[in-house]
Design a protein around this motif. Structure first.
Motif, PDB file in Angstrom:
ATOM      1  N   CYS A  47     -81.121 -12.784  25.097  1.00  0.00           N
ATOM      2  CA  CYS A  47     -80.222 -12.181  24.118  1.00  0.00           C
ATOM      3  C   CYS A  47     -79.849 -13.215  23.064  1.00  0.00           C
ATOM      4  O   CYS A  47     -80.154 -14.395  23.195  1.00  0.00           O
ATOM      5  CB  CYS A  47     -78.968 -11.631  24.798  1.00  0.00           C
ATOM      6  SG  CYS A  47     -77.884 -12.913  25.453  1.00  0.00           S
ATOM      7  N   PHE A  50     -75.432 -16.034  22.763  1.00  0.00           N
ATOM      8  CA  PHE A  50     -75.163 -16.302  24.176  1.00  0.00           C
ATOM      9  C   PHE A  50     -74.378 -17.602  24.359  1.00  0.00           C
ATOM     10  O   PHE A  50     -74.342 -18.474  23.495  1.00  0.00           O
ATOM     11  CB  PHE A  50     -76.475 -16.380  24.957  1.00  0.00           C
ATOM     12  CG  PHE A  50     -77.414 -17.450  24.462  1.00  0.00           C
ATOM     13  CD1 PHE A  50     -77.349 -18.751  24.944  1.00  0.00           C
ATOM     14  CD2 PHE A  50     -78.365 -17.161  23.488  1.00  0.00           C
ATOM     15  CE1 PHE A  50     -78.196 -19.738  24.475  1.00  0.00           C
ATOM     16  CE2 PHE A  50     -79.234 -18.134  23.015  1.00  0.00           C
ATOM     17  CZ  PHE A  50     -79.147 -19.433  23.514  1.00  0.00           C
ATOM     18  N   ASP A 110     -72.928 -16.997  29.999  1.00  0.00           N
ATOM     19  CA  ASP A 110     -74.028 -16.047  30.149  1.00  0.00           C
ATOM     20  C   ASP A 110     -75.155 -16.655  30.981  1.00  0.00           C
ATOM     21  O   ASP A 110     -75.700 -16.014  31.877  1.00  0.00           O
ATOM     22  CB  ASP A 110     -74.572 -15.644  28.775  1.00  0.00           C
ATOM     23  CG  ASP A 110     -73.579 -14.836  27.966  1.00  0.00           C
ATOM     24  OD1 ASP A 110     -72.864 -13.996  28.564  1.00  0.00           O
ATOM     25  OD2 ASP A 110     -73.503 -15.041  26.747  1.00  0.00           O
ATOM     26  N   TYR A 111     -75.510 -17.902  30.656  1.00  0.00           N
ATOM     27  CA  TYR A 111     -76.633 -18.571  31.319  1.00  0.00           C
ATOM     28  C   TYR A 111     -76.241 -19.974  31.756  1.00  0.00           C
ATOM     29  O   TYR A 111     -75.319 -20.584  31.199  1.00  0.00           O
ATOM     30  CB  TYR A 111     -77.834 -18.678  30.369  1.00  0.00           C
ATOM     31  CG  TYR A 111     -78.338 -17.369  29.841  1.00  0.00           C
ATOM     32  CD1 TYR A 111     -79.054 -16.496  30.662  1.00  0.00           C
ATOM     33  CD2 TYR A 111     -78.102 -16.993  28.526  1.00  0.00           C
ATOM     34  CE1 TYR A 111     -79.524 -15.286  30.175  1.00  0.00           C
ATOM     35  CE2 TYR A 111     -78.567 -15.786  28.023  1.00  0.00           C
ATOM     36  CZ  TYR A 111     -79.276 -14.932  28.859  1.00  0.00           C
ATOM     37  OH  TYR A 111     -79.742 -13.733  28.376  1.00  0.00           O
ATOM     38  N   SER A 144     -72.933 -17.957  36.260  1.00  0.00           N
ATOM     39  CA  SER A 144     -73.893 -17.398  35.290  1.00  0.00           C
ATOM     40  C   SER A 144     -73.851 -15.878  35.340  1.00  0.00           C
ATOM     41  O   SER A 144     -74.188 -15.280  36.363  1.00  0.00           O
ATOM     42  CB  SER A 144     -75.299 -17.889  35.608  1.00  0.00           C
ATOM     43  OG  SER A 144     -75.325 -19.295  35.751  1.00  0.00           O
ATOM     44  N   LYS A 145     -73.466 -15.252  34.243  1.00  0.00           N
ATOM     45  CA  LYS A 145     -73.364 -13.792  34.219  1.00  0.00           C
ATOM     46  C   LYS A 145     -74.724 -13.111  34.088  1.00  0.00           C
ATOM     47  O   LYS A 145     -74.974 -12.092  34.715  1.00  0.00           O
ATOM     48  CB  LYS A 145     -72.455 -13.365  33.063  1.00  0.00           C
ATOM     49  CG  LYS A 145     -70.994 -13.700  33.263  1.00  0.00           C
ATOM     50  CD  LYS A 145     -70.124 -13.151  32.145  1.00  0.00           C
ATOM     51  CE  LYS A 145     -70.316 -13.912  30.857  1.00  0.00           C
ATOM     52  NZ  LYS A 145     -69.346 -13.525  29.796  1.00  0.00           N
ATOM     53  N   LYS A 146     -75.590 -13.665  33.249  1.00  0.00           N
ATOM     54  CA  LYS A 146     -76.861 -13.005  32.945  1.00  0.00           C
ATOM     55  C   LYS A 146     -78.068 -13.654  33.616  1.00  0.00           C
ATOM     56  O   LYS A 146     -79.116 -13.020  33.746  1.00  0.00           O
ATOM     57  CB  LYS A 146     -77.079 -12.966  31.431  1.00  0.00           C
ATOM     58  CG  LYS A 146     -76.033 -12.129  30.714  1.00  0.00           C
ATOM     59  CD  LYS A 146     -76.278 -12.060  29.216  1.00  0.00           C
ATOM     60  CE  LYS A 146     -75.223 -11.193  28.546  1.00  0.00           C
ATOM     61  NZ  LYS A 146     -75.427 -11.106  27.075  1.00  0.00           N
ATOM     62  N   SER A 183     -80.929 -12.332  43.169  1.00  0.00           N
ATOM     63  CA  SER A 183     -81.359 -11.251  42.282  1.00  0.00           C
ATOM     64  C   SER A 183     -82.720 -10.725  42.720  1.00  0.00           C
ATOM     65  O   SER A 183     -83.503 -11.441  43.352  1.00  0.00           O
ATOM     66  CB  SER A 183     -81.447 -11.769  40.840  1.00  0.00           C
ATOM     67  OG  SER A 183     -81.960 -10.779  39.982  1.00  0.00           O
ATOM     68  N   ARG A 202     -82.861 -13.786  36.742  1.00  0.00           N
ATOM     69  CA  ARG A 202     -82.216 -12.856  35.802  1.00  0.00           C
ATOM     70  C   ARG A 202     -81.365 -11.865  36.618  1.00  0.00           C
ATOM     71  O   ARG A 202     -81.830 -11.313  37.605  1.00  0.00           O
ATOM     72  CB  ARG A 202     -83.245 -12.112  34.970  1.00  0.00           C
ATOM     73  CG  ARG A 202     -84.043 -13.016  34.047  1.00  0.00           C
ATOM     74  CD  ARG A 202     -84.898 -12.225  33.072  1.00  0.00           C
ATOM     75  NE  ARG A 202     -85.674 -13.104  32.206  1.00  0.00           N
ATOM     76  CZ  ARG A 202     -86.925 -13.482  32.463  1.00  0.00           C
ATOM     77  NH1 ARG A 202     -87.532 -13.038  33.563  1.00  0.00           N
ATOM     78  NH2 ARG A 202     -87.573 -14.285  31.647  1.00  0.00           N
ATOM     79  N   LYS A 203     -80.161 -11.648  36.164  1.00  0.00           N
ATOM     80  CA  LYS A 203     -79.224 -10.817  36.905  1.00  0.00           C
ATOM     81  C   LYS A 203     -78.975  -9.510  36.177  1.00  0.00           C
ATOM     82  O   LYS A 203     -79.015  -9.448  34.942  1.00  0.00           O
ATOM     83  CB  LYS A 203     -77.919 -11.580  37.095  1.00  0.00           C
ATOM     84  CG  LYS A 203     -78.121 -12.869  37.887  1.00  0.00           C
ATOM     85  CD  LYS A 203     -76.954 -13.824  37.768  1.00  0.00           C
ATOM     86  CE  LYS A 203     -75.789 -13.365  38.568  1.00  0.00           C
ATOM     87  NZ  LYS A 203     -74.740 -14.422  38.644  1.00  0.00           N
ATOM     88  N   TYR A 205     -76.945  -6.729  34.421  1.00  0.00           N
ATOM     89  CA  TYR A 205     -75.684  -6.771  33.683  1.00  0.00           C
ATOM     90  C   TYR A 205     -75.627  -5.612  32.701  1.00  0.00           C
ATOM     91  O   TYR A 205     -76.623  -4.940  32.475  1.00  0.00           O
ATOM     92  CB  TYR A 205     -75.532  -8.106  32.937  1.00  0.00           C
ATOM     93  CG  TYR A 205     -76.649  -8.419  31.964  1.00  0.00           C
ATOM     94  CD1 TYR A 205     -76.598  -7.999  30.635  1.00  0.00           C
ATOM     95  CD2 TYR A 205     -77.785  -9.126  32.384  1.00  0.00           C
ATOM     96  CE1 TYR A 205     -77.620  -8.300  29.746  1.00  0.00           C
ATOM     97  CE2 TYR A 205     -78.809  -9.419  31.512  1.00  0.00           C
ATOM     98  CZ  TYR A 205     -78.721  -8.999  30.205  1.00  0.00           C
ATOM     99  OH  TYR A 205     -79.762  -9.288  29.337  1.00  0.00           O
TER     100      TYR A 205
END
Length: 205
Positions: A47, A50, A110-111, A144-146, A183, A202-203, A205
Motif C-alpha cells: 500500500c 504506510f 503497518d509493517y 505489525s498490522k499489515k 498468517s 502478510r496479514k 486487514y
C-alpha cells in the motif's frame, strides 16, 4: 537487557566503531547486497502512505532505499546499540531512531522489517538462538498490522563457507512456523543469489 541482547549490542557496537557508517559497520559485505536484501524485504509492502518499523536498523540505510521506491511513508528505526542510533541520527536527522530492547517501546505500525538480526549467534547455543528468533518473530507479529518480513542465513549454504558463530536456519521450519502461528499468507523467497532467504508475512486487514 538479557544475555543475548547484551552480546548482540556489543557485537554491532564494535562493528560501527571499527568501520563507521559503511556496510561493514553493520556487518554486510557491500551496499549492493544491502539493497538486494531491502528489495526482498520490501515485497511485504502493498500500500501507499504506510508506516514501517525497522528492527535492528543499524545506521538507517534502509531509509535511502525507501526514499528511492516510495513517496509517502513514515519510518521509525530501532536498535539495541546506542552507537548505532547516534550514527543513524547524525546521518538521517529527519527520521526517528530509538534505542531499545523492550517490546513495549516499539510502536504498532503497518509493517515491520528485520534485516540481518538473526545471523550472528556468536557463542550462543543453537536452542538459545532459536528461542531468541521465535520470541522476536512474535514481537514482529504483534507490532505489525499489515505484515512483516525478515531474512536469515540458510542451512543450504555451501558447507565449506559456513561459520560456527553464524546461525543457518532451516527455511522450511521457519516457513511452517510462520504459517501455523502468524498468517495463512506467507511467502518464502530463496531465489536471489545470496546464502539466505527472506520470509514475507502478510496479514488479513
Amino acid at each position: 537487557m538479557n544475555k543475548v541482547h547484551q552480546n548482540i549490542n556489543k557485537y554491532y557496537t564494535d562493528k560501527i566503531n571499527q568501520y563507521g557508517v559503511t556496510p561493514k559497520g553493520v556487518d554486510w559485505n557491500s551496499e549492493e547486497s544491502q539493497f538486494i536484501r531491502f528489495d526482498q524485504l520490501s515485497k511485504v509492502i502493498t500500500c501507499t502512505g504506510f508506516s514501517i518499523n525497522d528492527i535492528g536498523c543499524g545506521y538507517g540505510k534502509y531509509t535511502d532505499y525507501l526514499e528511492s521506491k516510495f513517496k509517502d511513508f513514515s519510518y521509525v528505526g530501532y536498535d539495541l546499540s546506542e552507537d548505532m542510533i547516534i550514527s543513524a541520527q547524525k546521518k538521517y536527522p529527519h527520521y526517528k531512531f530509538i534505542k531499545t530492547n523492550i517490546q513495549d517501546e516499539i510502536q504498532v505500525s503497518d509493517y515491520s522489517i528485520a534485516s540481518g538480526i538473526f545471523s550472528v549467534k556468536m557463542q550462543h547455543l543453537e536452542y538459545e538462538w532459536l528461542s531468541y528468533i521465535l520470541s522476536t518473530l512474535e514481537n514482529l507479529n504483534n507490532k505489525s498490522k499489515k505484515g512483516f518480513s525478515f531474512n536469515m542465513l540458510t542451512k543450504y549454504s555451501d558447507k565449506e563457507y559456513m561459520r560456527n558463530d553464524l546461525y543457518y536456519a532451516d527455511p522450511l521450519f521457519i516457513f511452517d512456523y510462520c504459517k501455523r502461528n502468524f498468517s495463512k499468507d506467507i511467502a518464502l523467497l530463496h531465489d536471489y543469489n545470496l546464502y539466505e532467504f527472506t520470509v514475507i508475512v502478510r496479514k488479513a486487514y
